[in-house]
Design a protein around this motif. Structure first.
Motif, PDB file in Angstrom:
ATOM      1  N   ASN A 123     -49.094  -9.449   6.381  1.00 49.32           N
ATOM      2  CA  ASN A 123     -48.931  -9.800   7.795  1.00 49.32           C
ATOM      3  C   ASN A 123     -48.520  -8.600   8.636  1.00 49.32           C
ATOM      4  OD1 ASN A 123     -49.711 -12.463   7.523  1.00 49.32           O
ATOM      5  ND2 ASN A 123     -47.634 -13.200   7.171  1.00 49.32           N
ATOM      6  N   ASP A 137     -55.343 -11.542  14.885  1.00 53.10           N
ATOM      7  CA  ASP A 137     -55.547 -11.912  13.481  1.00 53.10           C
ATOM      8  C   ASP A 137     -56.859 -11.309  12.995  1.00 53.10           C
ATOM      9  OD1 ASP A 137     -55.072 -13.105  11.047  1.00 53.10           O
ATOM     10  OD2 ASP A 137     -55.880 -15.049  11.635  1.00 53.10           O
ATOM     11  N   THR A 139     -58.605  -9.990  10.525  1.00 52.10           N
ATOM     12  CA  THR A 139     -58.614  -9.840   9.075  1.00 52.10           C
ATOM     13  C   THR A 139     -59.641  -8.816   8.617  1.00 52.10           C
ATOM     14  OG1 THR A 139     -57.826 -12.098   8.789  1.00 52.10           O
ATOM     15  CG2 THR A 139     -58.902 -11.092   6.895  1.00 52.10           C
TER      16      THR A 139
END
Length: 195
Positions: A123, A137, A139
């Protein structure tokens, strides 16, 4: 000498870390660990039911310490500078703790990431990358960043760069990666002073 009555999970992990860092994964066994602590091997099983449980505790320790190194390196920096500083801290950690790093990133079957130090580390990386890409976010970008770092570490550790060495490849690759990840607004704004 550690008396069984004073034996703690933390003392076991500290001694296991010494064994691991001194001799690699092969040196890490319950009999050697018990000998180092001057206890019977059966005393260890009260805290760690088997070697796999002990290895999991060491992996958690590695994730915590790597997370701390990345957090410290990136503190109070602009996004691109923070991502670059974290990359250097990652490389420094892998060099300083090769066996612990290797244990943490040893091949294993894919599994859902539950809460814990490994997830917290991920995170943090996701946060650092998201500050550069402008996507909270992101990824895919975080995977690209981590894959670059881990790939470099593995090539360096295996001697894959040969006698000529990487010739500045880490810096060049890192700068290109961060530049490629940068959100257009971030590149023009405050984070543009980075690499």
């Amino acid at each position: 000498m550690v008396y069984p009555a004073k034996l703690t999970a933390e003392a076991i992990v500290r001694s296991a870390l010494d064994l691991l860092e001194g001799g690699g994964k092969e040196a890490l066994n319950m009999r050697a660990l018990a000998g180092r602590l001057s206890v019977q091997p059966s005393s260890l099983y009260r805290y760690y039911p088997d070697r796999a449980a002990l290895v999991a505790a060491l992996e958690d320790h590695a994730a915590l310490s790597l997370h701390g190194a990345l957090r410290e390196a990136s503190r109070d920096r602009l996004p691109r500078e923070a991502l670059s500083a974290a990359a250097h801290a990652y490389l420094d950690y892998a060099r300083a703790h090769p066996h612990l790093y290797g244990l943490m990133l040893a091949p294993r079957p894919p599994a859902p990431a539950g809460p814990g130090p490994g997830k917290d580390l991920w995170n943090h990386v996701l946060h650092l990358v998201g500050a550069v890409t402008g996507i909270p976010d992101d990824t895919g970008a975080a995977v690209a960043y981590w894959a670059f770092l881990h790939g470099y570490v593995q090539l360096e550790r295996s001697g894959g760069f040969g006698l000529s060495g990487p010739r500045g490849g880490f810096e060049r690759g890192l700068k290109a990666l961060i530049r490629g990840l940068a959100h257009p607004d971030e590149e023009k704004g405050e984070g543009g002073a980075g690499p």
